[in-house]
Each structure stands twice: as structure tokens, then as C-alpha cells.
Design a protein around this motif. Structure first.
Motif, PDB file in Angstrom:
ATOM      1  N   THR A 146     -18.508   1.186  37.390  1.00  0.00           N
ATOM      2  CA  THR A 146     -19.629   0.732  38.082  1.00  0.00           C
ATOM      3  C   THR A 146     -20.955   0.792  37.508  1.00  0.00           C
ATOM      4  O   THR A 146     -21.863   0.656  38.233  1.00  0.00           O
ATOM      5  CB  THR A 146     -19.440   1.927  39.105  1.00  0.00           C
ATOM      6  N   ASN A 147     -21.072   0.962  36.261  1.00  0.00           N
ATOM      7  CA  ASN A 147     -22.153   1.315  35.388  1.00  0.00           C
ATOM      8  C   ASN A 147     -22.780  -0.109  34.885  1.00  0.00           C
ATOM      9  O   ASN A 147     -22.620  -0.204  33.981  1.00  0.00           O
ATOM     10  CB  ASN A 147     -22.030   2.285  34.487  1.00  0.00           C
ATOM     11  N   VAL A 148     -23.332  -0.755  35.919  1.00  0.00           N
ATOM     12  CA  VAL A 148     -23.873  -2.107  35.658  1.00  0.00           C
ATOM     13  C   VAL A 148     -24.890  -1.988  34.243  1.00  0.00           C
ATOM     14  O   VAL A 148     -24.671  -2.801  33.384  1.00  0.00           O
ATOM     15  CB  VAL A 148     -24.482  -2.893  36.657  1.00  0.00           C
ATOM     16  N   SER A 150     -25.172   0.125  31.947  1.00  0.00           N
ATOM     17  CA  SER A 150     -24.542   0.279  30.676  1.00  0.00           C
ATOM     18  C   SER A 150     -23.660  -0.908  30.058  1.00  0.00           C
ATOM     19  O   SER A 150     -23.818  -1.152  28.870  1.00  0.00           O
ATOM     20  CB  SER A 150     -23.864   1.814  30.881  1.00  0.00           C
ATOM     21  N   ARG A 151     -23.222  -1.515  31.088  1.00  0.00           N
ATOM     22  CA  ARG A 151     -22.289  -2.751  30.829  1.00  0.00           C
ATOM     23  C   ARG A 151     -23.376  -3.533  30.106  1.00  0.00           C
ATOM     24  O   ARG A 151     -23.121  -4.349  29.039  1.00  0.00           O
ATOM     25  CB  ARG A 151     -21.702  -3.430  31.684  1.00  0.00           C
ATOM     26  N   LYS A 152     -24.554  -3.911  30.671  1.00  0.00           N
ATOM     27  CA  LYS A 152     -25.515  -4.819  29.933  1.00  0.00           C
ATOM     28  C   LYS A 152     -26.075  -4.399  28.714  1.00  0.00           C
ATOM     29  O   LYS A 152     -26.259  -5.186  27.902  1.00  0.00           O
ATOM     30  CB  LYS A 152     -26.746  -5.146  30.893  1.00  0.00           C
ATOM     31  N   VAL A 153     -26.268  -3.105  28.476  1.00  0.00           N
ATOM     32  CA  VAL A 153     -26.710  -2.664  27.326  1.00  0.00           C
ATOM     33  C   VAL A 153     -25.445  -2.862  26.105  1.00  0.00           C
ATOM     34  O   VAL A 153     -26.127  -3.475  25.103  1.00  0.00           O
ATOM     35  CB  VAL A 153     -26.872  -0.914  27.127  1.00  0.00           C
ATOM     36  N   ILE A 154     -24.191  -2.662  26.486  1.00  0.00           N
ATOM     37  CA  ILE A 154     -23.226  -2.916  25.505  1.00  0.00           C
ATOM     38  C   ILE A 154     -23.190  -4.504  25.215  1.00  0.00           C
ATOM     39  O   ILE A 154     -23.030  -4.785  24.095  1.00  0.00           O
ATOM     40  CB  ILE A 154     -21.760  -2.325  26.100  1.00  0.00           C
ATOM     41  N   GLU A 155     -23.116  -5.281  26.449  1.00  0.00           N
ATOM     42  CA  GLU A 155     -23.254  -6.661  26.036  1.00  0.00           C
ATOM     43  C   GLU A 155     -24.431  -6.948  25.339  1.00  0.00           C
ATOM     44  O   GLU A 155     -24.395  -8.062  24.450  1.00  0.00           O
ATOM     45  CB  GLU A 155     -23.009  -7.221  27.439  1.00  0.00           C
ATOM     46  N   ALA A 156     -25.476  -6.588  25.410  1.00  0.00           N
ATOM     47  CA  ALA A 156     -26.777  -6.972  24.535  1.00  0.00           C
ATOM     48  C   ALA A 156     -26.465  -6.503  23.177  1.00  0.00           C
ATOM     49  O   ALA A 156     -27.170  -7.172  22.134  1.00  0.00           O
ATOM     50  CB  ALA A 156     -28.070  -6.415  25.418  1.00  0.00           C
ATOM     51  N   GLU A 162     -12.758  -6.033  25.941  1.00  0.00           N
ATOM     52  CA  GLU A 162     -11.299  -5.975  25.514  1.00  0.00           C
ATOM     53  C   GLU A 162     -10.482  -5.779  26.987  1.00  0.00           C
ATOM     54  O   GLU A 162      -9.746  -6.527  27.286  1.00  0.00           O
ATOM     55  CB  GLU A 162     -11.088  -4.929  24.695  1.00  0.00           C
ATOM     56  N   ASP A 163     -10.797  -4.641  27.637  1.00  0.00           N
ATOM     57  CA  ASP A 163      -9.803  -4.479  28.818  1.00  0.00           C
ATOM     58  C   ASP A 163     -10.375  -3.406  29.642  1.00  0.00           C
ATOM     59  O   ASP A 163     -11.604  -2.874  29.160  1.00  0.00           O
ATOM     60  CB  ASP A 163      -8.478  -4.120  28.617  1.00  0.00           C
ATOM     61  N   GLU A 164      -9.994  -3.076  30.611  1.00  0.00           N
ATOM     62  CA  GLU A 164     -10.353  -1.802  31.636  1.00  0.00           C
ATOM     63  C   GLU A 164      -9.139  -0.933  31.558  1.00  0.00           C
ATOM     64  O   GLU A 164      -7.995  -1.204  31.748  1.00  0.00           O
ATOM     65  CB  GLU A 164     -10.666  -2.300  32.936  1.00  0.00           C
ATOM     66  N   ARG A 165      -9.617   0.403  31.419  1.00  0.00           N
ATOM     67  CA  ARG A 165      -8.578   1.305  31.449  1.00  0.00           C
ATOM     68  C   ARG A 165      -9.104   2.584  32.185  1.00  0.00           C
ATOM     69  O   ARG A 165     -10.148   3.239  31.793  1.00  0.00           O
ATOM     70  CB  ARG A 165      -8.134   1.908  30.063  1.00  0.00           C
ATOM     71  N   GLY A 166      -8.371   2.928  33.174  1.00  0.00           N
ATOM     72  CA  GLY A 166      -8.758   4.129  34.064  1.00  0.00           C
ATOM     73  C   GLY A 166     -10.141   4.130  34.498  1.00  0.00           C
ATOM     74  O   GLY A 166     -10.769   5.331  34.685  1.00  0.00           O
ATOM     75  N   GLY A 167     -10.783   3.018  34.842  1.00  0.00           N
ATOM     76  CA  GLY A 167     -11.968   2.955  35.422  1.00  0.00           C
ATOM     77  C   GLY A 167     -13.033   2.853  34.340  1.00  0.00           C
ATOM     78  O   GLY A 167     -14.247   2.851  34.418  1.00  0.00           O
ATOM     79  N   LYS A 168     -12.718   2.849  33.067  1.00  0.00           N
ATOM     80  CA  LYS A 168     -13.744   2.473  31.810  1.00  0.00           C
ATOM     81  C   LYS A 168     -13.360   0.988  31.510  1.00  0.00           C
ATOM     82  O   LYS A 168     -12.144   0.444  31.364  1.00  0.00           O
ATOM     83  CB  LYS A 168     -13.338   3.406  30.712  1.00  0.00           C
ATOM     84  N   LEU A 169     -14.548   0.363  31.359  1.00  0.00           N
ATOM     85  CA  LEU A 169     -14.678  -0.943  30.599  1.00  0.00           C
ATOM     86  C   LEU A 169     -14.800  -0.610  29.059  1.00  0.00           C
ATOM     87  O   LEU A 169     -15.503   0.070  28.835  1.00  0.00           O
ATOM     88  CB  LEU A 169     -15.713  -1.902  31.165  1.00  0.00           C
ATOM     89  N   ARG A 170     -13.998  -1.441  28.308  1.00  0.00           N
ATOM     90  CA  ARG A 170     -13.671  -1.155  26.918  1.00  0.00           C
ATOM     91  C   ARG A 170     -14.376  -2.349  26.132  1.00  0.00           C
ATOM     92  O   ARG A 170     -13.979  -3.534  26.241  1.00  0.00           O
ATOM     93  CB  ARG A 170     -12.387  -0.852  26.441  1.00  0.00           C
TER      94      ARG A 170
END
Length: 177
Positions: A146-148, A150-156, A162-170
């Protein structure tokens, strides 16, 4: 110009202002802050108490250093602009099974009053050479589904999903060429 520095007791006032901001906003940057408040918070208001906290954080990077049960060696950096504490980022030197699924090599947080200004993206970019110096050719970085932001930070930062595990995007990020 903001930059990464080793945790430093001279930043006590600004660090404590950031903690108060996060608590007032009802946001704990992570479980880390919750643990730190419990273990060190009563002593943070004194220069000596805060210096002991900083020494403990810096000791966590040593293989033989003291750290919480089950934690791996990790190097902390604070992101500062002059004497203003803006946030922090941690590089864990290796992964446990739990970190592989949920926590990754890198964790970061920006103080509530400094968010949405590109600081997390800059911190992540600037810490990658430090991870490389530890021998990590690529690092795992995770965020809540749900942390859009942080996802943008990681992608930038070059994160490859890789995948999703237990509510976490990896995501995996290469630390250099």
C-alpha cells in the motif's frame, strides 16, 4: 545540500525534533523508532544519553557489535542538511530468512515534515555505493503493497520487481556496474 553522514550526537536537537514530528503525526517511521523509543527514549534528552544511543547505533555495524537479538550487522546513515536531520537509511550487511521475505538489505525513513521532497530517492541513490563497498552487488529493498510513495522511490532507484510476499513488494537494485 543534503548528504549522508554517520549518526552524530551533535544532531541531537534536530533528531529529537524529527521524532516529535513523527510521533505527533501518529507515524512511526518503522518498528525501529518504536524500539528505540522504548530502549533509549528516556535518555535522549540529555547529551550524554543521546551520545550513548549514537554509539550503540554505530556499534551495530560491527560483526562483533552489540545489537538486538536476531539482528544482523547494519550500517546506519543519517541524511542531513547542515545541522538539520532529515531522515535515515540503513544497509543490512546480509539477509536472514525473515529479511529475505520482508525487510531486505535497506530500510529508510524521512521525518514527517520533510517528506515528498525527493529525500528518500536521494538517500537510496547515495547509499548504494556504500552497499557495494560491503560486497553487495545487488540489494533487496521492500515496501508495503500500500506504500505507493516508497514503491516510487525504489523504482526510481533502479528497483526491479521480483514478487510480493506477505503484503510486501520485493525489489532488487544493482549497487554498481
Amino acid at each position: 545540500m543534503p548528504r549522508l553522514v554517520a549518526p552524530d550526537a551533535r544532531l541531537r536537537v534536530s533528531f529529537l525534533d524529527a521524532v516529535r514530528e513523527d510521533v505527533a503525526a501518529g507515524e512511526y517511521v518503522s518498528d525501529t523508532l518504536t524500539r528505540e523509543l522504548r530502549v533509549y527514549g528516556a535518555d535522549w534528552d540529555t547529551p550524554d544519553g543521546f551520545a550513548r544511543y549514537v554509539a550503540a547505533v554505530r556499534e551495530e555495524e560491527l560483526e562483533e557489535g552489540r545489537r538486538p537479538e536476531g539482528f544482523v550487522p547494519a550500517t546506519w546513515f543519517w541524511y542531513v542538511d547542515g545541522d538539520v536531520y532529515l531522515g535515515r537509511i540503513q544497509v543490512r550487511h546480509r539477509l536472514t530468512d525473515h529479511l529475505r521475505d520482508y525487510g531486505g538489505h535497506i530500510g529508510y525513513g524521512v521525518r514527517a515534515g520533510a517528506r515528498r521532497r525527493g529525500h528518500a530517492t536521494a538517500m537510496l541513490r547515495e547509499v548504494l555505493p556504500h552497499a557495494r563497498a560491503l560486497g553487495l552487488e545487488r540489494v533487496l529493498v521492500t515496501c508495503d503493497t500500500t506504500n505507493v510513495g516508497s514503491r516510487k522511490v525504489i523504482e526510481a532507484g533502479g528497483g526491479e520487481f521480483e514478487d510480493e510476499r506477505g503484503g510486501k513488494l520485493r525489489f532488487w537494485i544493482r549497487t554498481g556496474d
